[in-house]
Design a protein around this motif. Structure first.
Motif, PDB file in Angstrom:
ATOM      1  N   ALA A   1       8.083  -0.811  -7.518  1.00 36.87           N
ATOM      2  CA  ALA A   1       6.811  -0.098  -7.641  1.00 36.87           C
ATOM      3  C   ALA A   1       5.751  -1.166  -7.789  1.00 36.87           C
ATOM      4  CB  ALA A   1       6.824   0.785  -8.879  1.00 36.87           C
ATOM      5  N   ILE A   2       4.613  -0.988  -7.111  1.00 37.59           N
ATOM      6  CA  ILE A   2       3.508  -1.934  -7.321  1.00 37.59           C
ATOM      7  C   ILE A   2       2.393  -1.217  -8.061  1.00 37.59           C
ATOM      8  CG2 ILE A   2       2.594  -1.581  -4.955  1.00 37.59           C
ATOM      9  CD1 ILE A   2       1.703  -4.659  -5.196  1.00 37.59           C
ATOM     10  N   LEU A   3       1.976  -1.859  -9.130  1.00 36.67           N
ATOM     11  CA  LEU A   3       0.855  -1.373  -9.937  1.00 36.67           C
ATOM     12  C   LEU A   3      -0.241  -0.842  -9.028  1.00 36.67           C
ATOM     13  CD1 LEU A   3      -1.188  -1.494 -12.408  1.00 36.67           C
ATOM     14  CD2 LEU A   3      -1.585  -3.867 -11.708  1.00 36.67           C
TER      15      LEU A   3
ATOM     16  N   ARG B   1       0.824  -1.229   0.000  1.00 34.60           N
ATOM     17  CA  ARG B   1       0.000   0.000   0.000  1.00 34.60           C
ATOM     18  C   ARG B   1       0.852   1.270   0.000  1.00 34.60           C
ATOM     19  NH1 ARG B   1      -5.447  -0.863   1.982  1.00 34.60           N
ATOM     20  NH2 ARG B   1      -6.095  -2.606   0.714  1.00 34.60           N
ATOM     21  N   GLN B   2       2.045   1.192  -0.657  1.00 33.71           N
ATOM     22  CA  GLN B   2       2.932   2.356  -0.611  1.00 33.71           C
ATOM     23  C   GLN B   2       2.336   3.578  -1.307  1.00 33.71           C
ATOM     24  OE1 GLN B   2       6.525   0.642  -2.176  1.00 33.71           O
ATOM     25  NE2 GLN B   2       6.034   1.023  -4.319  1.00 33.71           N
ATOM     26  N   ALA B   3       1.423   3.355  -2.259  1.00 39.20           N
ATOM     27  CA  ALA B   3       0.672   4.474  -2.828  1.00 39.20           C
ATOM     28  C   ALA B   3      -0.631   4.530  -2.055  1.00 39.20           C
ATOM     29  CB  ALA B   3       0.404   4.223  -4.300  1.00 39.20           C
TER      30      ALA B   3
ATOM     31  N   GLU C   1     -15.311   3.204   4.850  1.00 39.24           N
ATOM     32  CA  GLU C   1     -15.877   1.898   5.211  1.00 39.24           C
ATOM     33  C   GLU C   1     -15.258   0.743   4.455  1.00 39.24           C
ATOM     34  OE1 GLU C   1     -20.166   1.362   5.434  1.00 39.24           O
ATOM     35  OE2 GLU C   1     -20.347   3.523   5.644  1.00 39.24           O
ATOM     36  N   GLY C   2     -14.553   1.034   3.362  1.00 40.78           N
ATOM     37  CA  GLY C   2     -13.968  -0.042   2.576  1.00 40.78           C
ATOM     38  C   GLY C   2     -14.902  -0.543   1.502  1.00 40.78           C
ATOM     39  N   PRO C   3     -14.518  -1.640   0.862  1.00 38.98           N
ATOM     40  CA  PRO C   3     -15.254  -2.123  -0.297  1.00 38.98           C
ATOM     41  C   PRO C   3     -16.593  -2.771   0.042  1.00 38.98           C
ATOM     42  CG  PRO C   3     -13.358  -3.544   0.161  1.00 38.98           C
ATOM     43  CD  PRO C   3     -13.313  -2.436   1.149  1.00 38.98           C
TER      44      PRO C   3
ATOM     45  N   SER D   1     -13.711   8.921  -7.979  1.00 42.56           N
ATOM     46  CA  SER D   1     -13.859   7.739  -7.127  1.00 42.56           C
ATOM     47  C   SER D   1     -12.592   6.906  -7.139  1.00 42.56           C
ATOM     48  CB  SER D   1     -15.035   6.901  -7.605  1.00 42.56           C
ATOM     49  OG  SER D   1     -14.634   6.163  -8.744  1.00 42.56           O
ATOM     50  N   PHE D   2     -12.501   5.987  -6.188  1.00 47.14           N
ATOM     51  CA  PHE D   2     -11.358   5.090  -6.125  1.00 47.14           C
ATOM     52  C   PHE D   2     -11.257   4.243  -7.398  1.00 47.14           C
ATOM     53  CE2 PHE D   2      -9.687   0.871  -4.958  1.00 47.14           C
ATOM     54  CZ  PHE D   2      -8.380   1.243  -4.689  1.00 47.14           C
ATOM     55  N   LEU D   3     -12.383   3.746  -7.895  1.00 51.86           N
ATOM     56  CA  LEU D   3     -12.330   2.922  -9.108  1.00 51.86           C
ATOM     57  C   LEU D   3     -11.927   3.745 -10.332  1.00 51.86           C
ATOM     58  CD1 LEU D   3     -15.309   0.415  -8.644  1.00 51.86           C
ATOM     59  CD2 LEU D   3     -12.858  -0.121  -8.673  1.00 51.86           C
TER      60      LEU D   3
ATOM     61  N   GLY E   1       4.621  -5.874   7.385  1.00 53.81           N
ATOM     62  CA  GLY E   1       3.901  -7.126   7.585  1.00 53.81           C
ATOM     63  C   GLY E   1       2.443  -7.030   7.179  1.00 53.81           C
ATOM     64  N   HIS E   2       1.996  -5.858   6.735  1.00 60.67           N
ATOM     65  CA  HIS E   2       0.691  -5.616   6.102  1.00 60.67           C
ATOM     66  C   HIS E   2       0.762  -4.194   5.568  1.00 60.67           C
ATOM     67  CE1 HIS E   2      -4.005  -6.074   6.168  1.00 60.67           C
ATOM     68  NE2 HIS E   2      -3.469  -6.380   5.006  1.00 60.67           N
ATOM     69  N   GLY E   3      -0.323  -3.704   4.961  1.00 64.68           N
ATOM     70  CA  GLY E   3      -0.255  -2.392   4.322  1.00 64.68           C
ATOM     71  C   GLY E   3      -0.029  -1.238   5.285  1.00 64.68           C
TER      72      GLY E   3
HETATM   73  C1  CP3 Z   1      -7.831  -7.092   0.890  1.00 60.85           C
HETATM   74  C2  CP3 Z   1      -7.291  -6.215  -0.202  1.00 60.85           C
HETATM   75  C3  CP3 Z   1      -8.015  -5.210  -0.921  1.00 60.85           C
HETATM   76  N1  CP3 Z   1      -7.134  -4.646  -1.838  1.00 60.85           N
HETATM   77  C4  CP3 Z   1      -5.909  -5.222  -1.725  1.00 60.85           C
HETATM   78  C5  CP3 Z   1      -5.989  -6.234  -0.739  1.00 60.85           C
HETATM   79  C6  CP3 Z   1      -4.868  -7.168  -0.358  1.00 60.85           C
HETATM   80  C7  CP3 Z   1      -3.874  -6.508   0.556  1.00 60.85           C
HETATM   81  C8  CP3 Z   1      -4.363  -6.255   1.937  1.00 60.85           C
HETATM   82  O1  CP3 Z   1      -4.637  -7.220   2.666  1.00 60.85           O
HETATM   83  O2  CP3 Z   1      -4.440  -5.074   2.322  1.00 60.85           O
HETATM   84  C9  CP3 Z   1      -4.705  -4.963  -2.516  1.00 60.85           C
HETATM   85  C10 CP3 Z   1      -4.388  -3.574  -2.907  1.00 60.85           C
HETATM   86  N2  CP3 Z   1      -5.160  -2.441  -2.768  1.00 60.85           N
HETATM   87  C11 CP3 Z   1      -4.481  -1.379  -3.271  1.00 60.85           C
HETATM   88  C12 CP3 Z   1      -3.259  -1.831  -3.828  1.00 60.85           C
HETATM   89  C13 CP3 Z   1      -2.359  -0.907  -4.636  1.00 60.85           C
HETATM   90  C14 CP3 Z   1      -0.954  -1.060  -4.627  1.00 60.85           C
HETATM   91  C15 CP3 Z   1      -0.239  -0.712  -3.328  1.00 60.85           C
HETATM   92  O3  CP3 Z   1       0.187   0.453  -3.164  1.00 60.85           O
HETATM   93  O4  CP3 Z   1      -0.018  -1.627  -2.514  1.00 60.85           O
HETATM   94  C16 CP3 Z   1      -3.172  -3.197  -3.570  1.00 60.85           C
HETATM   95  C17 CP3 Z   1      -2.054  -4.164  -3.876  1.00 60.85           C
HETATM   96  C18 CP3 Z   1      -4.931   0.021  -3.290  1.00 60.85           C
HETATM   97  C19 CP3 Z   1      -5.993   0.448  -2.354  1.00 60.85           C
HETATM   98  N3  CP3 Z   1      -7.164  -0.212  -2.081  1.00 60.85           N
HETATM   99  C20 CP3 Z   1      -7.921   0.551  -1.243  1.00 60.85           C
HETATM  100  C21 CP3 Z   1      -7.239   1.763  -0.969  1.00 60.85           C
HETATM  101  C22 CP3 Z   1      -7.779   2.924  -0.157  1.00 60.85           C
HETATM  102  C23 CP3 Z   1      -8.855   3.551  -0.971  1.00 60.85           C
HETATM  103  C24 CP3 Z   1      -8.915   5.047  -0.912  1.00 60.85           C
HETATM  104  O5  CP3 Z   1      -8.049   5.734  -1.476  1.00 60.85           O
HETATM  105  O6  CP3 Z   1      -9.884   5.534  -0.336  1.00 60.85           O
HETATM  106  C25 CP3 Z   1      -6.029   1.704  -1.664  1.00 60.85           C
HETATM  107  C26 CP3 Z   1      -4.972   2.765  -1.743  1.00 60.85           C
HETATM  108  C27 CP3 Z   1      -9.300   0.180  -0.757  1.00 60.85           C
HETATM  109  C28 CP3 Z   1      -9.475  -1.195  -0.279  1.00 60.85           C
HETATM  110  N4  CP3 Z   1      -9.335  -2.321  -1.049  1.00 60.85           N
HETATM  111  C29 CP3 Z   1      -9.545  -3.438  -0.270  1.00 60.85           C
HETATM  112  C30 CP3 Z   1      -9.852  -3.002   1.042  1.00 60.85           C
HETATM  113  C31 CP3 Z   1     -10.145  -3.912   2.222  1.00 60.85           C
HETATM  114  C32 CP3 Z   1      -9.839  -1.605   1.018  1.00 60.85           C
HETATM  115  C33 CP3 Z   1     -10.223  -0.678   2.145  1.00 60.85           C
HETATM  116  C34 CP3 Z   1      -9.098  -0.478   3.071  1.00 60.85           C
HETATM  117  C35 CP3 Z   1      -8.679   0.961   3.081  1.00 60.85           C
HETATM  118  O7  CP3 Z   1      -9.520   1.824   2.835  1.00 60.85           O
HETATM  119  O8  CP3 Z   1      -7.494   1.197   3.378  1.00 60.85           O
HETATM  120  C36 CP3 Z   1      -9.439  -4.830  -0.760  1.00 60.85           C
END
Ligand code: CP3
Length: 381
Positions: free
Chosen positions: A79-81, A34-36, A102-104, A52-54, A360-362
């Motif tokens: 860099a991760i896509l 989650r470096q970005a 709230e997340g997805p 939006s996020f999508l 160890g996680h994002g």
């Molecule tokens: C379970 C999972 C998801 N997405 C992902 C996982 C597996 C990794 C993990 O366990 O964290 C993977 C993921 N999600 C995102 C990336 C991009 C690359 C990176 O920088 O790592 C990657 C590799 C961007 C993101 N995906 C999400 C964000 C935040 C959205 C925002 O900008 O509002 C980002 C940057 C949203 C997302 N997407 C998901 C969740 C549970 C959430 C909400 C959590 C949150 O809000 O932080 C599903």
């Protein structure tokens, strides 16, 4: 491998790739899951501009920009896509939304009717939907510094299926586990479809220019596993590439729903891209589960979560095994001496061994940018 990626000695200048090929590099190359993300003001600005996020995920202009932001600022080795694991259910035709704070949220796949509405694995609409992702990868490889490894990714079938079934990331994944026990055949079919589609998805990312890929099994911890009484790492169970049925009923849930489907994806990717480098992050699978990932899936490296004692894991597994991780994201929030000590502990546990430094996680939104700088200064000292 194209000619531009390798020097005259045949050795890649991309350190993360070199570690994935088995080389121990000190200090280890680094990137962060989650470096970005929202801890960066420039990410928040792009996110607001994109809408939006999508929209951010499907617009190559924005996705390239936010992928590059942490590389420019910190010079990470990979860099991760920028995308999300849930673009695949979206491409399969499921409604996916990201609710602020709230997340997805997905329309829960609560039975055979809902499943019947999903696109079949061979439907070309799936990959037209995902075309912007491949365009992003292609542009990234052209824009990134030569020494930066570009990582593609997808979710592991169980983690993606659990979001598709439950509609959200419930803590214990009760809906997914109930369906797996109640209508096992349906969950097998869903997993099979995800294996097929995501194998193709990873192949296309690699063909578009990704140097390696990571498979995120973020929900491995919800699957019961057989833990050997001795605490030793268990040996692989049979041929990991065989299909899921019918004698899988006797396997532990981690093997059946997670490690085997991942193994089938990896075998499928390698059939098309023989030297593909693949990292598997199996969060919550414990010391023994982490030790089983590489032997049972054929991955090149195991991503280690923060709950595992890295030193103990490194003692358990062969010295040739490549590990990645596992600084606690909370330590990065804390900063200071505690952060320095945590960085040193990772270095000590992995000295002389093939390892990629990571969390160890994002990383979480409240992390101060200065603490990321401090972590890297300590690491590269
Ligand atoms: C379970 C999972 C998801 N997405 C992902 C996982 C597996 C990794 C993990 O366990 O964290 C993977 C993921 N999600 C995102 C990336 C991009 C690359 C990176 O920088 O790592 C990657 C590799 C961007 C993101 N995906 C999400 C964000 C935040 C959205 C925002 O900008 O509002 C980002 C940057 C949203 C997302 N997407 C998901 C969740 C549970 C959430 C909400 C959590 C949150 O809000 O932080 C599903």
């Amino acid at each position: 491998m194209t000619g531009t990626e390798r020097g005259s000695g045949g050795k890649s200048e991309r350190k993360v790739l070199r570690v994935l090929e088995g080389e121990a590099i000190g200090p280890p190359p680094a990137w962060m899951m989650r470096q970005a993300g929202r801890y960066l003001p420039e990410y928040r600005a792009s996110r607001a501009e994109a809408g939006s996020f999508l929209d951010l995920c499907y617009s190559p202009d924005f996705a390239v920009e936010v992928t590059l932001q942490p590389i420019r600022r910190f010079g990470f080795d990979a860099a991760i896509l920028f995308s999300d694991i849930l673009v695949v259910p979206h491409a399969l035709g499921q409604d996916v939304r990201f609710v602020e704070g709230e997340g997805p949220r997905l329309d829960p796949l609560d039975g055979r009717d809902a499943f019947g509405r999903l696109r079949e694995a061979g439907d070309p609409a799936i990959f037209s939907h995902l075309a912007p992702v491949f365009e992003t990868v292609k542009r990234l490889r052209a824009e990134l510094p030569g020494e930066t490894t570009l990582l593609g990714f997808c979710g592991a079938p169980w983690t993606v299926a659990s979001y598709m079934i439950g509609g959200r990331g419930t803590p214990d994944l009760a809906p997914a586990r109930a369906l797996a026990e109640g209508d096992t055949a349906l969950v097998d079919t869903l997993i099979d479809r995800l294996v097929t589609v995501q194998t193709e998805y990873l192949v296309r990312q690699l063909e578009a220019g990704a140097d390696a890929v990571q498979i995120f099994e973020s929900h491995a911890g919800t699957l019961p596993r057989a833990v050997p009484a001795s605490g030793d790492i268990v040996e692989p169970v049979g041929d990991v590439t065989e299909s899921a049925l019918p004698d899988d009923a006797g396997l532990d849930a981690l093997t059946r729903w997670s490690l085997r489907p991942i193994a089938r994806m990896i075998a499928g990717v390698r059939a098309r891209v023989p030297h593909a480098k693949i990292i598997v992050f199996a969060r919550g699978s414990g010391l023994d589960g982490h030790g089983r990932v590489v032997p049972e899936t054929g991955a090149d490296a195991v991503g280690v979560d923060w709950a595992v004692d890295l030193k103990a894991l490194r003692r358990h597994v062969p010295a040739t095994m490549v590990t990645q991780g596992n600084l606690h994201p909370d330590t990065l929030i804390a900063g200071g001496d505690a952060l320095d000590a945590a960085v040193d502990a990772v270095l000590e546990a992995t000295a002389g061994l093939p390892h990629i430094f990571n969390l160890g996680h994002g990383i979480t939104p409240q992390t101060p940018v200065a603490h990321v700088e401090r972590m890297l200064a300590r690491l590269r000292r």
